[in-house]
Design an enzyme around this catalytic site. Structure first.
Site, PDB file in Angstrom:
ATOM      1  N   LEU A   1       0.830  -1.199   0.000  1.00 49.56           N
ATOM      2  CA  LEU A   1       0.000   0.000   0.000  1.00 49.56           C
ATOM      3  C   LEU A   1       0.868   1.254   0.000  1.00 49.56           C
ATOM      4  O   LEU A   1       1.963   1.259   0.573  1.00 49.56           O
ATOM      5  CB  LEU A   1      -0.911   0.011   1.227  1.00 49.56           C
ATOM      6  N   PRO A   2       0.368   2.334  -0.585  1.00 46.14           N
ATOM      7  CA  PRO A   2       1.104   3.599  -0.562  1.00 46.14           C
ATOM      8  C   PRO A   2       0.902   4.341   0.767  1.00 46.14           C
ATOM      9  O   PRO A   2       0.364   5.450   0.810  1.00 46.14           O
ATOM     10  CB  PRO A   2       0.514   4.359  -1.751  1.00 46.14           C
ATOM     11  N   CYS A   3       1.339   3.720   1.843  1.00 50.17           N
ATOM     12  CA  CYS A   3       1.141   4.281   3.184  1.00 50.17           C
ATOM     13  C   CYS A   3       1.809   5.644   3.339  1.00 50.17           C
ATOM     14  O   CYS A   3       1.410   6.441   4.185  1.00 50.17           O
ATOM     15  CB  CYS A   3       1.677   3.316   4.240  1.00 50.17           C
ATOM     16  N   HIS A   4       2.812   5.899   2.520  1.00 52.16           N
ATOM     17  CA  HIS A   4       3.517   7.182   2.608  1.00 52.16           C
ATOM     18  C   HIS A   4       2.606   8.347   2.239  1.00 52.16           C
ATOM     19  O   HIS A   4       2.926   9.490   2.531  1.00 52.16           O
ATOM     20  CB  HIS A   4       4.764   7.166   1.712  1.00 52.16           C
TER      21      HIS A   4
END
Length: 102
Positions: free
Chosen positions: A54-57
């Site tokens: 996932l693009p948690c950033h």
């Protein structure tokens, strides 16, 4: 409340955040119908399985501040064109995902 369902709803929203955009923990909580649960969103994000990729950033706090102790977050966001202010916070006017317009 089923915590597994809550986490999956959080992960589904995070997966939808487009490159170059960010959302806050509170906005994610709002989107899943639990506006009082932004702290639980943070816990779900902290415990995200890496295999989900996932693009948690792309998730920051309400002031646009990146997660503490995750130095790579800023680099990842800057690589997507996200601008930061002098105080180290994301320029939310520029980068906040306007999910209501889509």
């Amino acid at each position: 409340m089923d915590k597994d369902i809550f986490r999956q709803e959080v992960y589904d929203i995070v997966a939808a955040i487009p490159p170059g955009c960010v959302l806050t923990y509170g906005q994610i909580a709002y989107l899943i119908g639990k506006p009082q649960y932004s702290r639980m969103v943070g816990h779900a994000m902290h415990n995200t399985p890496s295999e989900l990729h996932l693009p948690c950033h792309r998730v920051v706090n309400s002031q646009g501040r990146p997660a503490p102790y995750w130095m790579e977050q800023r680099e990842l966001l800057e690589a997507e064109g996200v601008r930061f202010k002098k105080n180290g916070c994301v320029d939310m006017k520029q980068a906040q995902w306007e999910f209501m317009k889509e």
